[in-house]
Design an enzyme around this catalytic site. Structure first.
Site, PDB file in Angstrom:
ATOM      1  CE  LYS A 164       0.356   2.367   1.800  1.00 43.59           C
ATOM      2  NZ  LYS A 164       1.822   2.526   1.963  1.00 43.59           N
ATOM      3  CE1 TYR A 171      -2.320   4.453   3.203  1.00 40.75           C
ATOM      4  CE2 TYR A 171      -3.598   2.478   3.714  1.00 40.75           C
ATOM      5  CZ  TYR A 171      -2.432   3.223   3.833  1.00 40.75           C
ATOM      6  OH  TYR A 171      -1.375   2.723   4.559  1.00 40.75           O
ATOM      7  CB  SER A 174      -2.656  -1.234   3.977  1.00 46.50           C
ATOM      8  OG  SER A 174      -3.920  -1.222   4.603  1.00 46.50           O
TER       9      SER A 174
END
Length: 224
Positions: A147, A143, A130
């Protein structure tokens, strides 16, 4: 043969459809058995294994499917958990641990189980990344940290084991997970996963150098 985790919807399902249309055998999984079965029912050469990618017993089921086939050319860590959309100072330790368990620890454990087949085939290892892994967006820190860790995990494992490794940022897509990140907002302007899959797979099956890639850059390169 390919393994694509999280194949019941979104980018994972789009990847599986494209792969099977091009003659690949695919092993995939998801926690929701009914949804997974319905998603892949019409697709040829797909082995669907219901379970949680964090569960060692489920990881062994996936590995057993690969051993039955005998080789593994592509492993895509697509299954992912968004986690709480909160400032990092407000994230509880257990919330962070749950996201890391899905997005980092499970991919590491599954890769370890599948390394013999991946190495034997000279295969490719892929982590779906991402832009949050390299940018700093408020409330995305949980998050994003997972990642960033997945990027390093995939690329380091590839370097250590003679594999091609790709950390691929597909961009913002019209998926259920992206909608959860923007509750109540209209995300219909985001592209569908199917639109980025050909570019992603052209990269990872084309023998290009390991590294971190943005699908937007791959699209722009083709357009030039």
């Amino acid at each position: 043969m390919a393994v694509v985790t999280g194949g019941s919807a979104g980018l994972g399902l789009a990847l599986i459809r494209h792969l099977t249309q091009n003659g690949w055998h695919v092993v995939t999984d998801a926690r929701d058995g009914e949804r997974l079965t319905a998603a892949v029912a019409a697709l040829p050469r797909v082995a669907a294994v219901v379970g949680d990618v964090r569960d060692p017993r489920h990881q062994e089921q996936l590995a057993a499917e690969v051993r039955r086939h005998g080789r593994l050319d592509l492993l895509v860590h697509n299954a992912s958990k968004l986690g709480p959309m909160l400032p990092l100072a407000d994230v509880l330790p257990g919330q962070l641990e749950e996201v890391l368990a899905t997005n980092v620890l499970a991919p590491l454990a599954l890769t370890r189980r599948l390394l013999p087949q991946l190495r034997g085939a000279g295969g490719s290892l892929v982590g779906i990344s991402s832009d949050a892994a390299v940018e700093h967006y408020p409330t995305w820190g949980t998050y994003a940290a997972s990642k960033a860790a997945l990027d390093h995990l995939v690329l380091t494992l590839a370097a250590e084991n003679g594999l091609r490794g790709y950390a691929v940022d597909p961009g913002d897509l019209r998926t259920a997970m992206h909608q959860r990140a923007f509750p109540g907002e209209d995300i219909s302007d985001r592209p569908l996963p199917e639109t980025v899959v050909p570019h992603l797979l052209a990269l990872v099956t084309g023998g290009g150098p390991s590294g971190r890639y943005r699908v937007a850059d791959l699209v722009a390169e083709v357009a030039r």
